[in-house]
Scaffold this active site. Structure first.
Site, mmCIF file in Angstrom:
data_model
loop_
_atom_site.group_PDB
_atom_site.id
_atom_site.type_symbol
_atom_site.label_atom_id
_atom_site.label_comp_id
_atom_site.label_asym_id
_atom_site.label_seq_id
_atom_site.Cartn_x
_atom_site.Cartn_y
_atom_site.Cartn_z
ATOM 1 N N HIS A 45 3.770 40.364 27.705
ATOM 2 C CA HIS A 45 4.488 39.097 27.901
ATOM 3 C C HIS A 45 4.441 38.584 29.343
ATOM 4 O O HIS A 45 5.393 37.953 29.818
ATOM 5 C CB HIS A 45 5.936 39.225 27.438
ATOM 6 N N HIS A 51 9.585 32.736 21.484
ATOM 7 C CA HIS A 51 10.189 34.008 21.073
ATOM 8 C C HIS A 51 11.563 33.808 20.437
ATOM 9 O O HIS A 51 12.505 34.555 20.725
ATOM 10 C CB HIS A 51 10.296 34.939 22.280
ATOM 11 N N GLU A 82 5.955 34.476 15.797
ATOM 12 C CA GLU A 82 5.387 34.142 17.109
ATOM 13 C C GLU A 82 3.918 33.732 16.950
ATOM 14 O O GLU A 82 3.034 34.581 16.814
ATOM 15 C CB GLU A 82 5.504 35.338 18.048
#
Length: 374
Positions: free
Chosen positions: A132, A207, A337
């Protein structure tokens, strides 16, 4: 003549009232007052509403989706994403509720990749790999907000961010724009665009943790359908090996609608898996449908991306007090996602995540809310 004048006056009055009523059903945007700052930058919060009473809140902190309120089949409105009532809580510890994730969502093996003959080293922020975008990825940044407006049936807020060369180890100055749109069709549309001045890699996602039961219970009884026949096989670290594996006959098979409670209740496991969606490259198509049978709420998710990370964490979130002070528990949210495949920069036959100068990165994702009565 008097009758004509009276009729004209009544007609004019009717038209005036109709126009005022029409105004009530137009989409609108309101900026809510906040004094919160992060790294000396103002954190702003916007509320978008549509003609149906659906409400969405977004903040420039991490370009996050903080709240979604929609009706059930009886017309009762409830929160359907995990989040907080105060933007200040987003600055603290939580599992990236509603955040924009980048510069590269998901995992990169050994926190490094090679691009045009040069090796780039990233932050090893999880078990020796990068995930991420590192500990100061986009989910820890304040975006600029200079554009918010309504047009026809849509309310729009645009967030922008400049990720400088080698921020998080990624090459190139990246100019990013994210538009959140709420339509009168109860759609939340996310439009991402980005450009770079040096060759780089990019993989963005949102997210948000959805819970169509009003965030009152686990999502194990939701009914899931995912338009994908295969997943990216992973090793013990959760990083793709480069192979695709058929979902038929496995716990990952949601080609036909079914609940997820068997895996959660019997095996005590959640989901954290990347699906290769059955769709055309770059075309906005249906990726998943989720139904909550008691409330009748339905979420349909569309994307231009080739993959989707299906995530239901098995960790307990009871340390969090969410909307209305509600305490979240185990399996309380699911994430859809939309993204490219994990570790794509290191697996040449995966769809490319490279972005070159002169090119434009584009992604569109749509979360559409309905009820089974429709």
């Amino acid at each position: 003549m008097r009758n004509f004048i009276a009729l004209f006056w009544v007609a004019g009055l009717f038209l005036s009232v109709a126009c005022r009523q029409a105004d009530l059903y137009k989409p609108a945007i309101y900026e809510e007052k906040t004094t919160v700052r992060f790294e000396d930058k103002a954190v702003r919060l916007f509320r978008l509403v549509n003609k149906n009473g659906m409400c969405v809140k977004v903040t420039n902190y991490a370009a996050s989706l903080t709240d979604v309120v929609v009706p059930d089949r009886q017309g009762n409105f409830e929160h359907v994403v995990l989040g907080f009532d105060s933007v200040e809580h987003y600055l603290g510890k939580h599992p990236k509720f509603g955040a924009t994730v980048g510069r590269f969502a998901n995992r990169i093996r050994n926190a490094e990749f090679k691009l045009q003959g040069q090796v780039y080293h990233l932050e090893k922020n999880n078990r020796g790999y990068s995930i991420h975008g590192g500990t100061k990825g986009f989910y820890r940044q304040v975006f600029e907000t200079d554009t918010f407006y309504t047009v026809k049936d849509t309310a729009i807020v645009v967030f922008k961010y400049r990720s400088v060369h080698l921020e998080g180890g990624f090459p190139g100055n990246l100019e990013l724009s994210i538009a959140y749109k709420l339509t009168n069709r109860n759609e939340i549309v996310l439009e991402y665009t980005a450009t770079t001045d040096k060759p780089t890699v990019i993989n963005l996602t949102n997210h948000s943790y959805f819970n169509l039961a009003g965030c009152k219970e686990a999502v194990s009884n939701h009914i899931y359908m995912i338009k994908a026949d295969t997943i990216t096989q992973v090793d013990s670290m959760g990083i793709p090996t480069g192979e695709l594996v058929a979902v038929a006959g496995t716990a990952y098979d949601y080609t036909s609608p079914k609940p997820a409670k068997m895996r959660m209740e019997e095996e005590r496991k959640g989901y954290d898996v990347n699906y290769k969606l059955s769709k055309l490259p770059g075309v906005l198509e249906l990726a998943a449908v989720v139904v909550e049978p008691i409330s009748g709420r339905v979420l349909k998710a569309y994307t231009t991306e080739p993959g989707m990370q299906f995530y239901i964490p098995d960790s307990n979130m009871d340390y969090l007090a969410g909307h209305g002070g509600r305490i979240y528990g185990r399996y309380y949210g699911f994430c859809l996602e939309m993204q490219h495949f994990p570790d794509s920069p290191n697996i040449p036959h995966f769809p490319t995540t490279s972005l070159l100068p002169g090119e434009v990165y584009r992604q569109v994702t749509v979360y559409k809310f309905e009820t089974t009565s429709e």
